[in-house]
Scaffold this active site. Structure first.
Site, short mmCIF file in Angstrom:
data_model
loop_
_atom_site.label_atom_id
_atom_site.label_comp_id
_atom_site.label_asym_id
_atom_site.label_seq_id
_atom_site.Cartn_x
_atom_site.Cartn_y
_atom_site.Cartn_z
N THR A 96 -23.21 -12.07 27.20
CA THR A 96 -22.91 -12.06 25.76
C THR A 96 -21.99 -13.24 25.47
O THR A 96 -20.85 -13.27 25.97
CB THR A 96 -22.20 -10.76 25.35
OG1 THR A 96 -23.05 -9.66 25.65
CG2 THR A 96 -21.88 -10.75 23.86
N LYS A 171 -26.88 -9.45 18.96
CA LYS A 171 -25.88 -8.69 19.74
C LYS A 171 -24.55 -8.58 18.99
O LYS A 171 -23.96 -7.50 18.91
CB LYS A 171 -25.69 -9.41 21.09
CG LYS A 171 -24.58 -8.90 21.95
CD LYS A 171 -24.89 -7.61 22.64
CE LYS A 171 -23.69 -7.11 23.42
NZ LYS A 171 -23.87 -5.78 23.95
N LYS A 246 -13.82 -8.62 22.53
CA LYS A 246 -14.51 -9.91 22.77
C LYS A 246 -15.67 -10.08 21.78
O LYS A 246 -15.81 -11.12 21.14
CB LYS A 246 -15.03 -9.95 24.22
CG LYS A 246 -15.92 -11.14 24.50
CD LYS A 246 -16.72 -10.97 25.79
CE LYS A 246 -17.90 -11.92 25.81
NZ LYS A 246 -18.82 -11.71 26.92
P1 NAD Z 1 -18.08 -8.83 35.20
O1 NAD Z 1 -16.79 -9.54 34.98
O2 NAD Z 1 -18.09 -7.54 35.93
O3 NAD Z 1 -19.09 -9.82 35.97
C1 NAD Z 1 -19.16 -11.21 35.78
C2 NAD Z 1 -19.42 -11.84 37.15
O4 NAD Z 1 -19.59 -13.25 36.98
C3 NAD Z 1 -18.25 -11.65 38.12
O5 NAD Z 1 -18.73 -11.05 39.32
C4 NAD Z 1 -17.72 -13.06 38.34
O6 NAD Z 1 -17.22 -13.28 39.64
C5 NAD Z 1 -18.97 -13.89 38.08
N1 NAD Z 1 -18.68 -15.27 37.72
C6 NAD Z 1 -17.79 -15.74 36.81
N2 NAD Z 1 -17.85 -17.09 36.76
C7 NAD Z 1 -18.80 -17.46 37.65
C8 NAD Z 1 -19.32 -18.73 38.04
N3 NAD Z 1 -18.85 -19.86 37.53
N4 NAD Z 1 -20.28 -18.75 38.99
C9 NAD Z 1 -20.76 -17.60 39.53
N5 NAD Z 1 -20.31 -16.36 39.19
C10 NAD Z 1 -19.35 -16.32 38.27
O7 NAD Z 1 -18.74 -8.68 33.76
P2 NAD Z 1 -19.92 -7.68 33.32
O8 NAD Z 1 -19.36 -6.39 32.88
O9 NAD Z 1 -20.97 -7.70 34.38
O10 NAD Z 1 -20.44 -8.42 32.00
C11 NAD Z 1 -21.25 -9.58 32.08
C12 NAD Z 1 -21.71 -9.93 30.67
O11 NAD Z 1 -22.43 -8.84 30.12
C13 NAD Z 1 -20.56 -10.23 29.70
O12 NAD Z 1 -20.93 -11.32 28.89
C14 NAD Z 1 -20.43 -8.95 28.90
O13 NAD Z 1 -19.91 -9.18 27.60
C15 NAD Z 1 -21.87 -8.49 28.86
N6 NAD Z 1 -22.04 -7.03 28.67
C16 NAD Z 1 -21.30 -6.16 29.42
C17 NAD Z 1 -21.47 -4.79 29.23
C18 NAD Z 1 -20.67 -3.79 30.05
O14 NAD Z 1 -20.67 -2.60 29.69
N7 NAD Z 1 -20.01 -4.18 31.13
C19 NAD Z 1 -22.38 -4.32 28.27
C20 NAD Z 1 -23.14 -5.22 27.56
C21 NAD Z 1 -22.96 -6.59 27.76
#
Ligand code: NAD
Length: 295
Positions: A96, A171, A246
């Site tokens: 997102t 979204k 966010k």
């Molecule tokens: P998270 O922080 O658990 O996972 C993100 C991952 O990306 C981490 O493991 C981190 O180490 C990795 N990362 C960061 N920078 C990186 C890079 N340069 N290279 C490689 N890996 C890298 O976050 P999440 O909960 O999995 O959310 C991911 C996305 O999904 C976000 O944009 C969030 O807004 C969206 N989202 C999350 C949810 C939820 O309920 N968690 C729901 C809908 C949407």
């Protein structure tokens, strides 16, 4: 079976990648957190030690990263996705992020004749685990049709929202509705309490009346009324208050950029900001009721 490079194996990315593995796709994962790539390997995937390594030989690259900054770096940076994928590779960003960055990265991909879609999701970690996510997809028709079968492996509802960036637009508009509705549902239950109206009675009436909405009927902020509510487990997330803030901030940035009038969206962002300043940002966003009550 597709060869997939998956970058970003966090709370969402890991179960999404595991669902691709269950559907017999070959997944090579990269994350800055080495534990995450090792967990993917334990589920039958392969580990990559760089973005280039994950992109090498990939027919599809999927990213699930925290925010626009990381998406920009991973796609546009030196040794990033655009610099290292094969010419026919399809790019799918499920993070997102802000609409402007999504469109900028999509344009950079187009400049290299690469097909790309933005495909943010709704449904949270539970939806990612159950492969029941909703994908909101921005991109041209051909890229959407190429992405659809893989998205169907990770989700249930796949909607083509229009051109590049329109998935992100959908979204943030959706989550602006969600954030504002969660606040007002909480306010209504608190007002009812002051007026001597039982929460169960308000629920029985409003869940069948014009006040009905998802924040009440699927995710009610009052414990004991809806089995699936985080309220029943002390507001353990779910979808954290920090994530909600966010998305509300992304909506406000988009509103400012387009001069859209969104007073309730702005109010919701301000309320979540104060809630987070006052306590724990990792609590579920429906925990806003505790802040409004003054707990
Ligand atoms: P998270 O922080 O658990 O996972 C993100 C991952 O990306 C981490 O493991 C981190 O180490 C990795 N990362 C960061 N920078 C990186 C890079 N340069 N290279 C490689 N890996 C890298 O976050 P999440 O909960 O999995 O959310 C991911 C996305 O999904 C976000 O944009 C969030 O807004 C969206 N989202 C999350 C949810 C939820 O309920 N968690 C729901 C809908 C949407």
């Amino acid at each position: 079976m597709a060869k997939v490079g998956f970058i970003g194996l966090g709370n969402m990315g890991m179960p999404m990648a595991q669902n691709l593995l269950k559907a017999a796709h070959a997944v090579t994962g990269f994350d800055l957190n080495v534990d995450a790539t090792e967990r993917l390997a334990a589920s039958g995937g392969s580990t990559a030690n760089s973005i280039a390594d994950a992109c090498k030989a990939a027919e599809v690259v999927i990213t699930m990263l925290p925010a626009g900054e990381q998406v920009r770096e991973v796609y546009l940076g030196a040794g990033g996705v655009l610099a290292t994928v094969e010419p026919e590779t399809l790019l799918i960003d499920c993070s997102t992020i802000d609409v402007a960055t999504a469109r900028e990265v999509a344009q950079a991909a187009r400049d290299k004749a690469l097909a790309m879609v933005d495909a943010p999701v709704s449904g949270g970690v539970a939806g990612a685990e159950a492969a029941s996510l909703t994908f909101m997809v921005g991109g041209d028709d051909a890229a959407f049709e190429r992405a659809r079968p893989l998205l169907e492996t990770m989700g249930k509802t796949i909607v083509h929202a229009g051109g590049p960036g329109n998935g992100q637009a959908a979204k943030i508009c959706n989550n602006m509705i969600l954030g504002a509705s969660m606040i007002v549902v909480s306010e209504a239950f608190l007002l009812a309490e002051k007026l001597g109206l039982e929460a169960q009675k308000l629920f029985d009436i409003s869940s069948k009346s014009s006040g009905q909405c998802w924040s009440m009927t699927s995710y009610c902020p009052v414990p004991g009324l809806v089995p699936t509510s985080p309220a029943n487990r002390d507001y353990k997330a779910g979808f954290t208050a920090a994530m909600m803030l966010k998305d509300l901030k992304l909506a406000q940035a988009a509103a400012r950029a387009t001069r859209a009038t969104t007073p309730l969206g702005a109010g919701a962002a301000a309320v979540y900001e104060r809630f987070i300043e006052s306590g724990d940002s990792s609590v579920d966003f429906s925990g806003i009721i505790r802040y409004l009550r003054g707990d």
